[in-house]
Design an enzyme around this catalytic site. Sequence first.
Site, short mmCIF file in Angstrom:
data_model
loop_
_atom_site.label_atom_id
_atom_site.label_comp_id
_atom_site.label_asym_id
_atom_site.label_seq_id
_atom_site.Cartn_x
_atom_site.Cartn_y
_atom_site.Cartn_z
N TYR A 69 3.82 -5.26 -3.48
CA TYR A 69 2.75 -5.57 -2.53
C TYR A 69 2.87 -7.05 -2.16
O TYR A 69 2.68 -7.92 -3.02
CB TYR A 69 1.38 -5.34 -3.16
CG TYR A 69 0.94 -3.92 -3.32
CD1 TYR A 69 -0.02 -3.36 -2.47
CD2 TYR A 69 1.44 -3.13 -4.35
CE1 TYR A 69 -0.45 -2.06 -2.64
CE2 TYR A 69 1.01 -1.82 -4.53
CZ TYR A 69 0.06 -1.29 -3.67
OH TYR A 69 -0.37 0.00 -3.85
N ASP A 111 -0.15 4.02 6.50
CA ASP A 111 0.51 4.57 5.32
C ASP A 111 1.50 5.60 5.82
O ASP A 111 1.36 6.80 5.60
CB ASP A 111 -0.51 5.19 4.36
CG ASP A 111 0.11 5.57 3.01
OD1 ASP A 111 1.28 5.22 2.77
OD2 ASP A 111 -0.59 6.23 2.21
N GLN A 116 8.50 2.96 4.52
CA GLN A 116 7.08 3.26 4.40
C GLN A 116 6.29 1.96 4.51
O GLN A 116 6.47 1.04 3.71
CB GLN A 116 6.78 3.95 3.07
CG GLN A 116 5.35 4.45 2.93
CD GLN A 116 5.11 5.78 3.61
OE1 GLN A 116 6.05 6.44 4.06
NE2 GLN A 116 3.85 6.20 3.68
N HIS A 168 8.18 -1.05 -5.09
CA HIS A 168 6.83 -0.88 -4.54
C HIS A 168 6.06 -2.21 -4.57
O HIS A 168 4.88 -2.24 -4.93
CB HIS A 168 6.09 0.19 -5.33
CG HIS A 168 4.98 0.86 -4.58
ND1 HIS A 168 3.80 0.22 -4.28
CD2 HIS A 168 4.86 2.11 -4.08
CE1 HIS A 168 3.00 1.06 -3.64
NE2 HIS A 168 3.62 2.22 -3.51
N GLU A 223 8.33 -0.32 1.96
CA GLU A 223 9.12 0.42 0.98
C GLU A 223 10.28 1.16 1.66
O GLU A 223 10.08 2.22 2.24
CB GLU A 223 8.25 1.44 0.26
CG GLU A 223 6.97 0.87 -0.35
CD GLU A 223 5.97 1.97 -0.65
OE1 GLU A 223 6.31 2.92 -1.38
OE2 GLU A 223 4.85 1.91 -0.09
N ASN A 249 7.46 8.34 -2.73
CA ASN A 249 6.67 9.00 -1.70
C ASN A 249 6.34 10.43 -2.13
O ASN A 249 6.37 10.75 -3.31
CB ASN A 249 7.36 8.95 -0.32
CG ASN A 249 6.36 8.75 0.81
OD1 ASN A 249 5.36 9.45 0.90
ND2 ASN A 249 6.64 7.80 1.67
N HIS A 259 5.51 9.68 -5.93
CA HIS A 259 6.26 8.69 -6.71
C HIS A 259 6.72 9.23 -8.06
O HIS A 259 6.68 8.54 -9.09
CB HIS A 259 5.43 7.42 -6.91
CG HIS A 259 5.09 6.70 -5.65
ND1 HIS A 259 5.92 6.69 -4.55
CD2 HIS A 259 4.00 5.95 -5.31
CE1 HIS A 259 5.36 5.96 -3.58
NE2 HIS A 259 4.20 5.51 -4.01
#
Length: 359
Positions: A183, A255, A293, A181, A321, A82, A108
């Site tokens: 997806y 986000d 997140q 991370h 996350e 983050n 990150h």
Amino acid sequence: METRTAECRPFGQLNRGDSVDCITLRNGALSASILTLGATLQGLVVPDRAGEPADIVLGHDDPQAYLDHACYLGSVVGRYANRIAGGRFSLDGQPCQVDVNNGPNSLHGGTGGFHQRIWQVAGLTADPVPQVTLCLDSPDGDQGFPGQLRGSATYRLHEDRLELVLEAVSNAPTIVNLTGHAYFNLAGQAAGRDISGHHLEIAADSFLPVDATAIPNGPPQPVAGGWFDFTRPRRVGAGLEGGDDPQLALGHGYDHDFVLRAGRQPEPAFAARLSEPESGRVVEVWTTEPGLQFYTGNFLPDGLAGKGGATYGRRGGLCLEPQTHPDTPNRPEFPPCRLAPGQIYRHRILYRFSSDAGA
């Protein structure tokens, strides 16, 4: 007979000359593929309600694509996942400046963060649970962060879940915040559907509102009754399509960091449940960290080359996350992220898989 395997094979070569390997773990109906580049979860095959398998995480077949596109697909990110406002913070009274790579902020870990590195395989076994441990040495001053840090990422594939254990030690005071991370698209990464139809529940009664650069700019805000209320399962696309909250406009979708009810715990606690009605696939996320997140892939570029000829676009996957809250080094009211010599940073994440019955 139950199949448990763990194997390592070459995956490809980067333009800069590094070789990348892929470790594949199999346990019954589940399989996970992890790259030495970024300790990246490149593939995750999970059956649907009918037992049909599909890969449910976005990724690339070409290792160079992970460097060419700053999307962090499946990577372990750090030293600090983050954002850090301005890339600046004070540690024990000493000012620190780290790499700025996201507008005015650090994201990150910086441009050359852990997602860009080749991790070393430190352990690989199939019994009793298929698992791999990858390690990375980060020198003092790496991307501006103090202290020589040694990090590790251990993936364990159980019959019903994938476990990710992130650890780090340092020879000097520093800050650490590591996460995966991935997806997710539970329809399958090649299904051609975005994540709007997914249903999500988050175990949080508040979230952190942000400014135009995605830095928290106030105290936690209650979610009750608004577009950020995932205390009960709701369709992700509802807020993306009709949400009138100014925070959704700032983030071009979700986000945002959610403040988990459980807070920081020594053992993983329930954080979120994601489901996809057509396939019936369900993943629960459990974590030892205080924040989650939630990101709806708002900046994934259209036409991004995926796996097996698939292409991705905006909202082709979503991220859940678990982590320390963003900009924690500048927010003393947040649970701390300082790591001292002699301490061990340890973050455990569980991704539990199941399926819902059909209608």
